[in-house]
Each structure stands twice: as C-alpha cells, then as structure tokens.
Scaffold this motif. Structure first.
Motif: not given
Length: 249
Positions: A215-227
């Motif tokens: 699962l890849v969240i497009p357009g984001e740079s959220l890392h690990a638990s930030a998701l």
C-alpha cells in the motif's frame, strides 16, 4: 385619554414584534449560560507504573527488561503482535494501532535504548510474548528501521511468525527474497526512507511470501507512525487489520 390609549397600544405592538410572536421573526437571544462551578465527575488520571506516560496498568501487564526498560502486553488471544518503533520514535505514536488490535490480539509494545539493535530486541520481545500463556504465533510490526529489521527477525523466529507488517521500511532484496511468511508493506510515495521505490524493490523480491501486499499513499512523504496520525490513518489501520485477519490462523 384617547391619546394615552393610543400610546399604550403602540407600546404593546412593539413588545409583540420584539417577542417574535406571530411575525416569523427569530426570538431574542437568551443570556449566556453561567459556567458551572461543580467539580468534574470524570475519572482521575491513572497513577502508578507506566510506559512513556501513555500506557498504564489498566492497559495491560507492564514489564521491565535490560535493567529498567519498560514495555507492556495488552489484550488476549492466541496470536500476538510485537511493535518495534522507528529510530527517534516512541511507543506513544503507535497507540492508535495498539488500540485497534488489542481487542483481538496479545499486543506488546516496548521502549528501546539507542544502543540496542532493533532486530535483536524484536526477536527477544517476540520470544517473550510467545511465553505468555496461550500465545502460539506472532506478527512482527515495525516502523522505519523497525520495519527493515522485522524481516530478518522473522527469518530467525521461523514458523512462529504469522506475518510481517512494515511501515516505511527499506528491506533489502536479498532478505525479502528469503521471506516465507506473509508480508504487508505500507508507506508514502515521496518518503526518503521506505518510499515507493524502496517498497517496490522489496515487493518484487519477496516471491516466496505467500501473501505480498503493498500500500503506497500517493503524493505524501509521511514516515512510519506519522501515517497513523494522518488523514490516511483509517485506511492504514483497516489494511493492517484485514491483513492480520487473513493470516492469524
């Protein structure tokens, strides 16, 4: 006298209009309520031992390892979950996942010193959880370096692993190619560590994994638990929950 009666009638008409009666006008606003000074009946904050201030004894069984490093085991069931957070992370940011899973799994979260190797500690925590009464298999969940090292940790634990969930990991292709348990990778497209490219390489290499989900969240740079604290949190939690439900046995 006629003048006095006329004035009184005019005043009464104004009063009727001001009340909104029969005219469709909104009633005059009421005076603001006076704040209550009564003492709140809410439950006082927990006291006693805790893990990083965000897990307490009412959340599960608190334990210590390596001297004074705390962890907690919550929930019930024959399948466990070990969560290893990212470097410079905390157990607190993984609370949403703990709360989601604890009703159906035995969930272990733990603090980690900067000197400890995440892989070794994840293996030790899984073995600890497997000693709990009734626990037969475990999922390894990790973020960033915790995700990267969850795969070699799974290889060391063998058949006791139900699956691996890696958030923003950078799993080597060689290690991914040896994995024989289900793998779920989650990350965001523009993350510098564990972004779309890293996830795709591990996904393509994990040909022996009986389930290999990405699962890849497009357009984001959220890392690990930030998701887990983002607008995508529900999708991430739902995906993890569904993956575990398929493979808990």
């Amino acid at each position: 006298m006629r003048g006095l009666i006329g004035v009184m009638g005019f005043v009464m008409a104004l009063a009727a209009c001001g009340s909104g009666g029969g005219t469709g006008a909104a009633p005059a606003p009421s005076s603001p309520a006076v704040p209550s000074t009564s003492v709140s009946a809410s439950t006082p904050p927990p006291t006693g031992p805790d893990v990083s201030g965000c897990y307490h004894a009412n959340d599960g069984k608190i334990f210590k390892y390596d001297g004074d490093m705390p962890g907690i085991i919550g929930g019930s069931g024959s399948v466990g979950v070990v969560i290893t957070y990212e470097r410079r992370g905390t157990v607190c940011s993984w609370r949403p996942l703990f709360d989601r899973l604890v009703s159906r799994y035995r969930v272990l979260v733990y603090t980690r010193s900067s000197q400890s190797l995440p892989e070794d500690t994840a293996v030790a925590m899984a073995r600890r959880l497997l000693k709990e009464r009734g626990v037969e298999r475990v999922f390894l969940v990790g973020g960033s370096i915790g995700a990267t090292t969850s795969v070699p940790a799974a290889l060391r634990l063998g058949s006791k692993v139900a699956g691996v969930v890696a958030l923003s990991g950078q799993i080597s292709q060689e290690t991914a190619g040896r994995l024989t348990v289900p793998l779920l990778q989650i990350g965001s497209a523009n993350d510098g560590y564990g972004g779309a490219g890293d996830l795709a390489k591990a996904h393509d290499a994990a040909t022996k994994a009986p389930d290999n989900e990405l699962l890849v969240i497009p357009g984001e740079s959220l890392h690990a638990s930030a998701l887990l604290a983002s607008p995508h949190a529900q999708q991430v939690l739902d995906t993890i929950d569904a993956f575990m439900a398929r493979h808990k046995g």
